[in-house]
Design an enzyme around this catalytic site. Structure first.
Site, mmCIF file in Angstrom:
data_model
loop_
_atom_site.group_PDB
_atom_site.id
_atom_site.type_symbol
_atom_site.label_atom_id
_atom_site.label_comp_id
_atom_site.label_asym_id
_atom_site.label_seq_id
_atom_site.Cartn_x
_atom_site.Cartn_y
_atom_site.Cartn_z
ATOM 1 N N LYS A 162 0.954 -1.179 -0.027
ATOM 2 C CA LYS A 162 -0.037 -0.085 -0.061
ATOM 3 C C LYS A 162 0.740 1.145 0.057
ATOM 4 O O LYS A 162 1.686 1.321 1.023
ATOM 5 C CB LYS A 162 -1.012 -0.164 1.219
ATOM 6 C CG LYS A 162 -2.316 -0.888 1.144
ATOM 7 C CD LYS A 162 -2.994 -0.702 2.151
ATOM 8 C CE LYS A 162 -4.102 0.281 2.243
ATOM 9 N NZ LYS A 162 -4.997 0.194 3.316
ATOM 10 N N ILE A 163 0.486 2.045 -1.080
ATOM 11 C CA ILE A 163 1.169 3.434 -0.763
ATOM 12 C C ILE A 163 0.101 4.589 -0.989
ATOM 13 O O ILE A 163 -0.734 4.495 -1.887
ATOM 14 C CB ILE A 163 2.060 3.361 -2.453
ATOM 15 C CG1 ILE A 163 3.224 2.223 -2.437
ATOM 16 C CG2 ILE A 163 2.734 4.806 -2.581
ATOM 17 C CD1 ILE A 163 3.936 2.322 -3.426
#
Length: 391
Positions: A162-163
């Protein structure tokens, strides 16, 4: 916080329960959601024992999302992490390393449970998401390196890194995708930033140099309920009948327009060239689906957002409500003209959508940072109390 048992779905057991009973579930509305409408129901929570996921998977859940707040609650409210914690601090690990080892074990264990779905769908579903440190939300290169490291240490084909979709991290998304790493882009609150995220995915595929793109996938997590929470406050401040009438409508309207943008961007000659190399669409994932205002229907951010090639990640409250009385029917694009009308009407009232998105992004990043920092402090205190680690 124990969920009620609702027929025909089995009791959802929370972190504190460990009875080891994992009876197979009956067919549920979640199966219908995926099979009839092409939307994947995911669970927005992760805690020990990770075997708690098994009845959910049997009941139709097809993936898991996590974030720093979820882990902060899980680790600080459960003794299930104590044994591993003691081992790690006894081995001389620093507190951040301890945090990541606790988290990575949960992610790896969850990935194993969802791997059959990943395999059955040829990498189209069955993902477990883990977020890079929220302290890196404004650090392009730091995020790239953290994503590469997480992908390497988790070492599971069905992990999503997740970014956040901050301005600084949009270039990180492109770079990480270009390395062949699958990404869940989080904290998307506006159409303009969402388009930048799609472009980052496409540019990343393009610069990857891979002939086979089938194993590089992504979801774009578009947040919903928080939009209404903020816009409703602005509408109440305006106070006119027209403004008050639009309360509770902003989030779903913007989401419908996001789906329209999704359909537009994943079509045409450029996209078709990627398809020939096996590329998969970056699916829209509806996040923040629990209702914050008790005056609204508890499936407000699930039922109206059903549509093919999407994901809905639901925390306990939203998942249980949908299982109990949700409606499986394509709704996301059935009334686009109404969505466009609401979006425009809000603009005319002075709602600046980009400012709304920016404010929510800042608040989202800060919330995750606070959870992350709070957990590190509590872990440090716990370690100190064992006299095994020092500040």
């Amino acid at each position: 916080m124990l969920l009620l048992s609702l027929h025909p779905f089995p009791r959802f057991r929370r972190c504190s329960q460990q009875d080891g009973n994992h009876a197979p579930a009956n067919r549920t509305i979640l199966h219908d959601l995926y099979e009839q409408q092409g939307q994947s129901p995911w669970y927005d929570n992760l805690c020990r024992p990770v075997t708690d996921l098994l009845p959910l998977i049997a009941g139709g859940v097809r993936g898991v999302t996590s974030n720093p707040t979820i882990f902060q609650k899980a680790i600080s409210s459960s003794n299930a992490y104590d044994e591993q914690f003691r081992q790690l601090v006894s081995a001389g690990k620093d507190i951040q390393s301890v945090y990541w080892e606790l988290v990575i074990k949960d992610i790896q264990d969850a990935c194993k449970f969802f791997e059959p779905i990943y395999d059955q769908t040829d990498g189209g579903d069955g993902y477990v998401s883990v977020e890079v440190s929220p302290r890196l939300a404004n650090d392009t290169n730091g995020t790239i390196e953290a994503a590469k490291w997480l992908h390497k240490v988790v070492n599971c084909p069905n992990v999503y890194i997740k970014i956040p979709a901050t301005a600084e991290c949009v270039p990180s998304i492109k770079e990480v995708i270009s390395y062949g790493i699958s990404v869940n882009v989080t904290l998307i609150f506006s159409l303009s930033r969402y388009e930048a995220v799609i472009d980052a995915y496409l540019d990343g595929l393009e610069s990857s140099g891979l002939d086979n793109l089938s194993r590089v996938t992504s979801v774009a997590s578009f947040f919903v309920s928080r939009v209404d929470t903020l816009v409703d406050k602005k509408l109440e401040k305006i106070g006119t009948p027209e403004a008050l009438e639009l309360r509770g409508k902003a989030a779903v309207a913007q989401a419908a327009l996001a789906y329209k943008l999704y359909q537009k961007k994943f079509s045409g000659p450029r996209w078709e060239a990627f398809v020939k190399k096996g590329a998969k669409k970056q699916r829209l994932l509806w996040a923040s689906t629990s209702v914050k205002n008790p005056a609204y229907p508890d499936t407000l951010y699930v039922d109206p957002l059903i549509g093919p090639d999407t994901v809905s990640t639901m925390p306990d409250q939203a998942l249980q409500a949908f299982i109990d009385h949700g409606t499986v029917s394509r709704a996301i694009d059935t009334n686009l003209s109404e969505a466009e009308g609401i979006y425009t009407a809000l603009q005319k009232l002075g709602i600046d959508w980009n400012k709304v998105g920016s404010q929510l992004e800042v608040e989202g990043v800060e919330s995750f940072k606070k959870s992350f920092d709070s957990l590190l402090v509590s872990l440090q205190e716990k370690g100190d109390s064992l006299k095994l680690v020092s500040l």
